[in-house]
Enzyme design. Structure first.
Site, PDB file in Angstrom:
ATOM      1  N   ASN A 190      64.346  79.222  32.882  1.00 43.34           N
ATOM      2  CA  ASN A 190      64.136  79.112  33.920  1.00 43.34           C
ATOM      3  C   ASN A 190      65.529  79.503  35.071  1.00 43.34           C
ATOM      4  O   ASN A 190      65.100  80.109  36.101  1.00 43.34           O
ATOM      5  CB  ASN A 190      63.748  77.601  34.358  1.00 43.34           C
ATOM      6  CG  ASN A 190      62.311  77.349  33.718  1.00 43.34           C
ATOM      7  OD1 ASN A 190      61.379  77.389  34.396  1.00 43.34           O
ATOM      8  ND2 ASN A 190      62.493  76.944  32.516  1.00 43.34           N
ATOM      9  N   GLY A 218      73.145  76.765  33.447  1.00 43.04           N
ATOM     10  CA  GLY A 218      72.345  75.943  34.666  1.00 43.04           C
ATOM     11  C   GLY A 218      73.386  75.690  35.562  1.00 43.04           C
ATOM     12  O   GLY A 218      73.270  75.246  36.776  1.00 43.04           O
ATOM     13  N   CYS A 264      62.739  73.672  32.566  1.00 46.13           N
ATOM     14  CA  CYS A 264      63.898  73.929  31.622  1.00 46.13           C
ATOM     15  C   CYS A 264      63.186  74.239  30.219  1.00 46.13           C
ATOM     16  O   CYS A 264      62.713  73.127  29.799  1.00 46.13           O
ATOM     17  CB  CYS A 264      65.001  73.330  31.785  1.00 46.13           C
ATOM     18  SG  CYS A 264      66.358  73.636  30.645  1.00 46.13           S
ATOM     19  N   THR A 265      63.457  75.188  29.484  1.00 43.27           N
ATOM     20  CA  THR A 265      63.034  75.386  28.008  1.00 43.27           C
ATOM     21  C   THR A 265      63.542  74.481  27.211  1.00 43.27           C
ATOM     22  O   THR A 265      63.044  74.373  25.927  1.00 43.27           O
ATOM     23  CB  THR A 265      62.901  76.876  27.950  1.00 43.27           C
ATOM     24  OG1 THR A 265      64.199  77.357  27.974  1.00 43.27           O
ATOM     25  CG2 THR A 265      62.139  77.647  28.855  1.00 43.27           C
ATOM     26  N   HIS A 266      64.802  73.879  27.593  1.00 38.87           N
ATOM     27  CA  HIS A 266      65.236  73.035  26.570  1.00 38.87           C
ATOM     28  C   HIS A 266      64.634  71.745  26.527  1.00 38.87           C
ATOM     29  O   HIS A 266      64.807  70.787  25.598  1.00 38.87           O
ATOM     30  CB  HIS A 266      66.712  72.716  26.980  1.00 38.87           C
ATOM     31  CG  HIS A 266      67.718  73.827  26.570  1.00 38.87           C
ATOM     32  ND1 HIS A 266      67.685  74.892  27.200  1.00 38.87           N
ATOM     33  CD2 HIS A 266      68.844  73.673  25.707  1.00 38.87           C
ATOM     34  CE1 HIS A 266      68.840  75.587  26.548  1.00 38.87           C
ATOM     35  NE2 HIS A 266      69.146  74.828  25.853  1.00 38.87           N
TER      36      HIS A 266
HETATM   37  N1  DGL Z   1      66.913  76.683  29.112  1.00 32.32           N
HETATM   38  C1  DGL Z   1      67.343  77.158  30.275  1.00 32.32           C
HETATM   39  C2  DGL Z   1      66.361  76.838  31.592  1.00 32.32           C
HETATM   40  O1  DGL Z   1      64.983  77.089  31.197  1.00 32.32           O
HETATM   41  C3  DGL Z   1      68.618  76.312  30.862  1.00 32.32           C
HETATM   42  C4  DGL Z   1      69.766  75.995  29.860  1.00 32.32           C
HETATM   43  C5  DGL Z   1      71.026  76.307  30.368  1.00 32.32           C
HETATM   44  O2  DGL Z   1      71.436  75.601  31.405  1.00 32.32           O
HETATM   45  O3  DGL Z   1      71.580  77.189  29.946  1.00 32.32           O
HETATM   46  O4  DGL Z   1      66.641  76.894  32.565  1.00 32.32           O
END
Ligand code: DGL
Length: 283
Positions: free
Chosen positions: A83, A52, A201-203
């Site tokens: 994302n 990110g 964001c998938t987290h």
């Molecule tokens: N999971 C990622 C997303 O959906 C971002 C995580 C990261 O910053 O690496 O954006």
């Protein structure tokens, strides 16, 4: 540009699911619920997470390496369950790289399916996007949503500390409260008419309980997994030629660029069950 040199097989294979880390597991689990008979390979670039805060060029390079790896191991179809990668690398990969790598293979993202569901959810037509700095800066959500629903006003808030909280298993800790409250407050100050917040964001689904705690009642909070899973099912239905290239034994293989031990420990928290994982290197 890193293109795969060796000829790629045209045999059916598992569906690849890629994320910079563990966040994509929130998407994978919803996809598996929706398409339980399909085979999947999940790849987490945990050694280089987070994406990110990285530049466009670096996210593109890392994502392309991951895509090439998943193609090498036989995936014909890949979902970027990230994302940041969808915002910064997907278009280039689809338009510039796939024609060279193998024009029959496909790479899909998570932003479009999420944008498509928004129109039926917001009543005030004011939507807030919570995402990484990279996703928000790219304006991808604003562009996608306004292409589909020009009457919707979209505001974005970067939440740079949320991914580290999740990646370090601190998402449930009292220390997380401050940063959750802070970013929610910021976006609602930008636009007090927001009635829908997208977890872009998938987290972030891991922080859902805390996000709910600090979000005023009446505001809908959208997690993407359900929408991405429905959209993939629909895609396979509309593209029988690709559907025929996806194997179906209900298996899932996990790959990480980090140590196997670390991945196993964290992945089981995301998935609620233990996993076997193989460590690989990219690049
Ligand atoms: N999971 C990622 C997303 O959906 C971002 C995580 C990261 O910053 O690496 O954006």
């Amino acid at each position: 540009m890193t293109h795969v040199a060796a000829a790629l097989s045209q045999e059916a294979g598992p569906i690849g699911v890629f994320d910079s880390g563990y966040g994509g597991l929130t998407i994978l689990s919803r996809i598996q619920e929706t398409l339980p008979e399909y085979d999947f390979v999940y790849l987490g670039d945990n050694a280089r997470t987070p994406y990110g805060t990285r530049s466009f060029e670096v996210v593109y390079e890392f994502t392309l390496q991951a895509v090439n790896k998943l193609f090498e191991i036989g995936c014909q179809l890949i979902v970027l369950a990230c994302n940041t990668a969808s915002a910064k690398a997907l278009r280039n990969i689809q338009q510039k790289d796939l024609p060279y790598i193998d024009s029959r293979r496909r790479v899909l993202g998570v932003i479009r399916p999420t944008a498509e569901c928004i129109g039926n959810i917001t009543r005030s037509r004011h939507v807030g996007i919570l995402g990484t700095a990279g996703t928000i800066r790219s304006q991808s959500y604003v562009l996608e949503i306004q292409k589909l629903f020009p009457d919707i006003q979209v505001s974005g808030q970067a939440c740079p500390l949320w991914v580290p909280l999740v990646e370090n298993n601190e998402y449930d800790s009292p220390g997380a409260n401050y940063f959750v409250q802070q970013y929610i407050r910021n976006i609602l100050e930008k636009d007090p008419h927001i009635d829908t917040l997208v977890l872009g964001c998938t987290h972030y689904p891991l922080l859902l309980n805390k996000i709910r705690q600090y979000t005023p009642q009446g505001i809908s909070i959208i997690s993407q997994g359900e929408y991405v899973a429905k959209s993939l099912k629909d895609y396979l239905h509309r593209h029988p030629e690709m559907d025929a290239l996806c194997t179906r034994h209900g298996h899932c293989r996990f790959l990480t660029t980090e140590s196997e031990e670390k991945f196993k420990e964290s992945a089981s928290i995301f998935l609620n069950h233990p996993v076997q994982v193989e460590s690989i290197s990219l690049g």
